[in-house]
Design an enzyme around this catalytic site. Structure first.
Site, PDB file in Angstrom:
ATOM      1  N   CYS A   1       0.833  -1.195   0.000  1.00 18.36           N
ATOM      2  CA  CYS A   1       0.000   0.000   0.000  1.00 18.36           C
ATOM      3  C   CYS A   1       0.873   1.252   0.000  1.00 18.36           C
ATOM      4  CB  CYS A   1      -0.880   0.025   1.238  1.00 18.36           C
ATOM      5  SG  CYS A   1      -1.842  -1.476   1.425  1.00 18.36           S
TER       6      CYS A   1
ATOM      7  N   ARG B   1       4.706   1.047  -6.009  1.00 17.66           N
ATOM      8  CA  ARG B   1       4.588   0.052  -4.948  1.00 17.66           C
ATOM      9  C   ARG B   1       3.563  -1.031  -5.311  1.00 17.66           C
ATOM     10  NH1 ARG B   1       6.619   2.040  -0.074  1.00 17.66           N
ATOM     11  NH2 ARG B   1       5.093   0.974   1.210  1.00 17.66           N
TER      12      ARG B   1
ATOM     13  N   TRP C   1      -2.936  -2.443  -1.855  1.00 17.75           N
ATOM     14  CA  TRP C   1      -2.472  -3.686  -2.480  1.00 17.75           C
ATOM     15  C   TRP C   1      -3.063  -4.799  -1.626  1.00 17.75           C
ATOM     16  CZ3 TRP C   1       1.183  -7.692  -1.334  1.00 17.75           C
ATOM     17  CH2 TRP C   1       1.636  -8.400  -2.440  1.00 17.75           C
TER      18      TRP C   1
ATOM     19  N   ASN D   1      -1.208   0.806   6.150  1.00 20.45           N
ATOM     20  CA  ASN D   1      -0.347  -0.079   5.364  1.00 20.45           C
ATOM     21  C   ASN D   1       0.252  -1.079   6.335  1.00 20.45           C
ATOM     22  OD1 ASN D   1       1.509  -1.296   3.639  1.00 20.45           O
ATOM     23  ND2 ASN D   1       2.990   0.376   3.813  1.00 20.45           N
ATOM     24  N   GLY D   2       0.175  -2.367   6.011  1.00 19.39           N
ATOM     25  CA  GLY D   2       0.710  -3.399   6.907  1.00 19.39           C
ATOM     26  C   GLY D   2      -0.327  -4.485   7.094  1.00 19.39           C
TER      27      GLY D   2
ATOM     28  N   GLU E   1      20.125 -13.802 -11.653  1.00 20.83           N
ATOM     29  CA  GLU E   1      19.554 -12.453 -11.736  1.00 20.83           C
ATOM     30  C   GLU E   1      18.994 -12.187 -13.139  1.00 20.83           C
ATOM     31  OE1 GLU E   1      18.491 -10.339  -9.887  1.00 20.83           O
ATOM     32  OE2 GLU E   1      18.412  -8.493 -11.049  1.00 20.83           O
TER      33      GLU E   1
ATOM     34  N   LYS F   1      15.136 -11.247 -13.841  1.00 26.71           N
ATOM     35  CA  LYS F   1      14.749 -10.012 -14.541  1.00 26.71           C
ATOM     36  C   LYS F   1      13.813 -10.343 -15.690  1.00 26.71           C
ATOM     37  CE  LYS F   1      15.558  -7.632 -12.615  1.00 26.71           C
ATOM     38  NZ  LYS F   1      16.026  -7.261 -11.314  1.00 26.71           N
TER      39      LYS F   1
ATOM     40  N   GLU G   1      10.298 -11.496 -14.467  1.00 22.23           N
ATOM     41  CA  GLU G   1       9.434 -10.508 -13.807  1.00 22.23           C
ATOM     42  C   GLU G   1       8.896  -9.441 -14.746  1.00 22.23           C
ATOM     43  OE1 GLU G   1      12.908  -8.095 -11.327  1.00 22.23           O
ATOM     44  OE2 GLU G   1      10.936  -8.273 -10.440  1.00 22.23           O
TER      45      GLU G   1
ATOM     46  N   HIS H   1      22.850 -33.291 -15.046  1.00 26.15           N
ATOM     47  CA  HIS H   1      22.230 -34.021 -13.929  1.00 26.15           C
ATOM     48  C   HIS H   1      20.705 -33.886 -13.951  1.00 26.15           C
ATOM     49  CE1 HIS H   1      26.111 -35.021 -12.228  1.00 26.15           C
ATOM     50  NE2 HIS H   1      26.486 -33.780 -12.499  1.00 26.15           N
TER      51      HIS H   1
ATOM     52  N   LYS I   1       6.961  -2.956  -5.494  1.00 27.09           N
ATOM     53  CA  LYS I   1       8.353  -2.512  -5.388  1.00 27.09           C
ATOM     54  C   LYS I   1       8.933  -2.844  -4.028  1.00 27.09           C
ATOM     55  CE  LYS I   1      12.157  -0.453  -6.575  1.00 27.09           C
ATOM     56  NZ  LYS I   1      13.036  -1.274  -7.432  1.00 27.09           N
TER      57      LYS I   1
END
Ligand code: M6R
Length: 602
Positions: A2, A27, A74, A100-101, A477, A481, A484, A500, A597
């Site tokens: 949020c 966010r 959110w 928020n939380g 990474e 990237k 996402e 393997h 974010k």
């Protein structure tokens, strides 16, 4: 997560609230709303959807007033809907809150309030807060809040407006971020600094349980016993321009291009005459450490994997690298001889913060590597080294990652220096570090090539990434990237592990990105690549001069730089390939679906 905005001003409140919510869009959110205190009445407009939907709803109303709160939600408890959107208001519409939380014990609190005759309009955990405030309000909102906070289990950044205190917004926090701003025109609250920058660069930071009361011309601060406390006003060195796109189509592309500059900034003042200077860590004695943990989430975790490899090689202190959400539940073996390092762009990631708190409780020495000034992780760690990446707005982390790699390189060298290890070998490394910004700039000049490499993924649903040693961290990474931002399923493997199991996936037309940048094992990776080409893979190879193969679909020759710094170089093409693949597929590059974010809930 949020986003919150709040204001007390002598001018109009709404423009600040809306522009702030726009700045917090990164966010992630699914609904939005505002409450304005107007002629001693609370007027709340909220809606499911984007800020444009809220603005549309607002266009049918006159919402004038000098005090207000805003929120982008959110969803955690309850689907995205008009009713679940914030702000939440009590029955007689005298108190309104944004949160928020997560209120972990909301069911218990809700049952208590239902028994007292309260009615709930949403499925959210947050709504209990406004009814509790109503229940405990006896003429003093601070006292009511003080009691309510003793009832809440969980995390919160909370803003409260009430018709009983018409000039004020009351703000508090625990384990969720909120920052307070002040200018000549008013005082402000927001989840993050970019929401304030158009109005002020002067901010106060709240600690958990602090309470701030915004008035049009000043802010009062209290501790949890409601004793007045003093706070220092801090000037934020970012300007508003820094938080804008600067002519680029997207924040992600702008941030990729900022890397030469921010790497230079991160190195600034930290190298002097073949020595690394990290004054932030001057008080640490490294000799008692018999092990270290490097802990983070997502991209920051990948930076840790590289950093841990380098730190262990340089200091000979064994390093265990763990994802924060695992570390906190794995009962790690920590004591006063353990060094624990936490890496976080935002400095607010809930799992990383909880891991830090666990390590502190068990007497470890803690270091944070953070990007956001004054963030919770940076304040709670014993020592903090800042990356100097500036505000990172795109959800996909790019410049924060490469500056984390720079800081972790410096940290390995600095700790080795302090332990008198191998310092004589650093001349070459230091010269190469100084060349980094220019080499990164050169690689960025090859952007059109990386756009061409992305074409291989235009119709693909899967991509494979392989590497060994430091290159394995790089390909992890690269795969993160890609998935996402472009939603192409991507997996990264240690090249030596292919046979393997994973090689069973390779067939004609499979797209495989291979990194072979480490001279001592590049030849082995090349052999693994040949095994995939033999099975029909289109290989895009990033390697050193002299290691080229003639049957790769594409080969990019990496610049000549110290092997320990290649992860920083390789990051650039992998970021741009992810970016251009996302563009080809028409994805929302800056705000990928389902992602936020700053992940401030567990
Ligand atoms: O703010 P932090 O560095 O603690 O965030 C950690 C991860 O959530 C973050 O790196 C995430 O994986 C990014 N979306 C990656 O691009």
């Amino acid at each position: 997560m949020c986003g919150i905005t709040a204001i007390s001003t002598k001018k109009e409140a709404l423009p600040f609230l809306l522009q702030g919510l726009e700045k917090l869009e990164y966010r992630g959110y699914d609904s939005a709303g505002v409450t304005i205190l107007s002629q001693n009445q609370l007027k709340t407009i909220k809606t499911k959807g984007r800020l444009k939907d809220l603005k549309e709803a607002l266009s049918h109303q006159v919402l004038k007033g000098q005090v207000g709160i805003g929120h982008t939600r959110w969803a955690t408890h309850g689907i995205p809907s008009n009713l679940n959107s914030h702000p939440h208001t009590n029955e007689d519409e005298t108190i309104s809150i944004v949160h928020n939380g997560i209120i972990e014990n909301y069911r218990e609190l809700k049952n208590f309030l239902l028994e007292k005759g309260y009615h709930f309009h949403s499925e959210t955990d947050s709504e209990v807060v406004v009814h509790l405030l109503d229940y405990y309000y006896k003429g003093d909102i601070l006292k009511a809040l003080q009691i309510v906070l003793t009832k809440l289990v969980g995390s919160y950044a909370l803003c409260v407006v009430t018709t009983n205190h018409p000039d004020e917004v009351v703000i508090t926090k625990k384990d969720s971020p909120i920052v307070i701003g002040k200018s000549d025109s008013g005082t402000y609250g927001a989840s993050d600094i970019p929401a304030l920058l158009e109005y002020t660069k002067e901010v106060y930071f709240l600690n958990d349980h602090d309470i701030a009361v915004l008035h049009p011309d000043h802010v009062d601060f209290y501790d949890c016993d409601l004793k007045p406390i003093e706070k220092e006003l801090v000037n934020i060195p970012y300007d508003h321009e820094a938080a804008q796109k600067d002519g680029y189509d997207t924040f992600m592309l702008k941030e990729i291009h900022e890397q030469p500059h921010v790497i230079k900034e991160t190195l600034r003042g930290r190298i002097s005459q073949d020595q690394v200077v990290l004054d932030e860590l001057a008080e640490i004695d490294f000799s008692p450490f018999n092990k270290a943990y490097f802990v983070a989430c997502g991209t920051a975790y990948h930076a840790c994997l590289s950093g841990a490899n380098i730190f262990e090689r340089m200091t000979k202190i064994p390093v265990i690298c763990q994802v924060a959400s695992e570390f906190r539940y794995n009962d790690p073996a920590i004591d006063e001889h353990t060094l624990c390092l936490f890496v976080s762009q935002s400095g607010e990631t809930a799992d990383t913060l909880a891991a830090l708190r666990l390590a502190k409780k068990q007497q470890a020495t803690t270091i944070a590597v953070a990007n956001v000034l004054g963030s919770t992780i940076s304040r709670e760690a014993d020592y903090t080294i800042y990356t100097c990446a500036g505000p990172e707005i795109a959800v996909a982390s790019t410049k924060a990652y490469t500056t984390q790699l720079v800081v972790l390189m410096l940290l390995g060298m600095y700790a080795a220096q302090r332990l008198d290890k191998k310092v004589d070998l650093y001349h070459d490394l230091i010269q190469n570090l100084m060349k980094l910004p220019e080499l990164v700039e050169n690689v960025l000049q090859d952007e059109p090539l990386f756009a061409i490499y992305a074409e291989y993924l235009k119709e693909a649903h899967d991509a494979y990434f392989i590497g060994r040693s430091l290159d394995y961290a790089s390909v992890l990474e690269g795969a993160l990237k890609l998935k996402e931002v472009s939603y192409v399923h991507a997996d990264a493997y240690i090249a030596g592990e292919l046979k393997h199991g994973p090689i069973a996936l390779i067939e004609k037309g499979s797209v495989l990105f291979a990194v072979a940048s480490q001279p001592h094992i590049a030849a082995k990776t090349i052999s693994n690549i040949q095994e995939t080409i033999a099975r029909g893979a289109n290989v895009i190879l990033f390697t050193l001069k002299g290691m080229e193969i003639n049957n790769a679909a594409e080969t990019y020759i990496l610049p000549d730089i110290h092997p320990l710094l290649q992860s920083i170089i390789v990051a650039i093409p992998l970021q741009l390939i992810a970016y251009y693949t996302a563009c080809l597929k028409g994805c929302d590059v800056d705000k990928p679906r389902n992602l936020a974010k700053s992940v401030t809930v567990e």
